[in-house]
Scaffold this motif. Structure first.
Motif, PDB file in Angstrom:
ATOM      1  N   ARG A  96       0.845  -1.194   0.000  1.00  0.00           N
ATOM      2  CA  ARG A  96       0.000   0.000   0.000  1.00  0.00           C
ATOM      3  C   ARG A  96       0.879   1.243   0.000  1.00  0.00           C
ATOM      4  O   ARG A  96       1.718   1.421   0.887  1.00  0.00           O
ATOM      5  N   CYS A  97       0.687   2.102  -0.971  1.00  0.00           N
ATOM      6  CA  CYS A  97       1.501   3.317  -1.091  1.00  0.00           C
ATOM      7  C   CYS A  97       1.104   4.332  -0.022  1.00  0.00           C
ATOM      8  O   CYS A  97      -0.073   4.493   0.299  1.00  0.00           O
TER       9      CYS A  97
ATOM     10  N   ASN B  64      10.732  -0.870  -6.580  1.00  0.00           N
ATOM     11  CA  ASN B  64       9.445  -1.115  -7.238  1.00  0.00           C
ATOM     12  C   ASN B  64       8.886  -2.513  -6.977  1.00  0.00           C
ATOM     13  O   ASN B  64       7.702  -2.753  -7.171  1.00  0.00           O
TER      14      ASN B  64
ATOM     15  N   ARG C 156       0.768   5.344  -7.550  1.00  0.00           N
ATOM     16  CA  ARG C 156       1.712   4.955  -6.502  1.00  0.00           C
ATOM     17  C   ARG C 156       2.260   6.160  -5.735  1.00  0.00           C
ATOM     18  O   ARG C 156       3.140   6.012  -4.915  1.00  0.00           O
ATOM     19  N   LYS C 157       1.751   7.354  -6.020  1.00  0.00           N
ATOM     20  CA  LYS C 157       2.135   8.590  -5.317  1.00  0.00           C
ATOM     21  C   LYS C 157       3.643   8.875  -5.425  1.00  0.00           C
ATOM     22  O   LYS C 157       4.246   9.424  -4.515  1.00  0.00           O
ATOM     23  N   LYS C 158       4.230   8.474  -6.551  1.00  0.00           N
ATOM     24  CA  LYS C 158       5.667   8.627  -6.731  1.00  0.00           C
ATOM     25  C   LYS C 158       6.024  10.060  -7.113  1.00  0.00           C
ATOM     26  O   LYS C 158       5.376  10.662  -7.957  1.00  0.00           O
TER      27      LYS C 158
ATOM     28  N   ASP D 273      11.432   9.549  -6.815  1.00  0.00           N
ATOM     29  CA  ASP D 273      11.064   8.133  -6.770  1.00  0.00           C
ATOM     30  C   ASP D 273      11.162   7.510  -8.160  1.00  0.00           C
ATOM     31  O   ASP D 273      11.654   6.388  -8.313  1.00  0.00           O
TER      32      ASP D 273
ATOM     33  N   VAL E  26       9.495   3.544  -4.211  1.00  0.00           N
ATOM     34  CA  VAL E  26       8.136   3.908  -3.825  1.00  0.00           C
ATOM     35  C   VAL E  26       8.099   3.940  -2.303  1.00  0.00           C
ATOM     36  O   VAL E  26       8.850   3.227  -1.644  1.00  0.00           O
TER      37      VAL E  26
ATOM     38  N   VAL F  53       5.923   3.240   0.991  1.00  0.00           N
ATOM     39  CA  VAL F  53       4.786   2.407   1.342  1.00  0.00           C
ATOM     40  C   VAL F  53       4.512   2.447   2.844  1.00  0.00           C
ATOM     41  O   VAL F  53       5.370   2.805   3.630  1.00  0.00           O
TER      42      VAL F  53
END
Length: 170
Positions: free
Chosen positions: A2-3, A90, A155-157, A161, A167, A169
């Motif tokens: 989970r990001c 990743n 992934r909110k990168k 990132d 990433v 998490v």
């Protein structure tokens, strides 16, 4: 996997910033009191000398904090650990020091470019003032992109990132 949300990442960075501020106060305070007569010339002779001195006193130690913390068994800085998030590659594995170095270098490029410009505004330089102002505007736009990009992907990168293949998490 989970990001971590952008909000949690910002909180983690703010917690880390408390450490950075404390370190900065300690360094500046120590230098101001103990080594003032020796250090004045480093910050007044040339923009290159001032920038390098600042790099070795602040940027390098702060960068090492991020590089070593994020590649450690804890997979994150003190702020990330407090917020229960960690940096992984990743595939979800712990990142190695090389990947952590890339992530941190890209993260702090705007900071260093800003220092480059500010020292050239404060001390005599061959750079035209308009060039320095354009450079500083580019820094602000880059920081804005760093803040916007995580909202554009699942992934909110952030940019760093993507560059490092990481990433963040929960």
């Amino acid at each position: 996997m989970r990001c971590a949300s952008f909000k949690i990442r910002i909180y983690a960075f703010l917690l880390d910033y408390l450490i950075i501020i404390a370190y900065g106060i300690f360094v500046v305070g120590t230098i101001s009191i103990v080594f003032r007569s020796y250090m004045n010339s480093f910050f007044s002779v040339s923009p290159i000398t001032a920038e390098l001195t600042g790099f070795f006193m602040m940027t390098l130690p702060v960068s090492l904090y991020f590089i070593l913390s994020e590649s450690s068994k804890w997979q994150g800085t003190w702020g990330k650990r407090r917020m229960n998030i960690r940096v992984v590659d990743n595939e979800g594995d712990r990142i190695r020091i090389g990947r952590s170095f890339i992530r941190t270098a890209v993260k702090f490029i705007p900071w260093e470019v800003a220092h480059f410009g500010i020292w050239r505004l404060m001390l005599p330089t061959e750079f035209p003032e308009i060039t320095i102002y354009i450079m500083l505007c580019a820094v602000n736009l880059t920081i804005l992109l760093y803040l916007i990009i995580p909202f554009t992907n699942k992934r909110k990168k952030s940019i760093y990132d993507w560059a490092a293949g990481t990433v963040v998490v929960n």
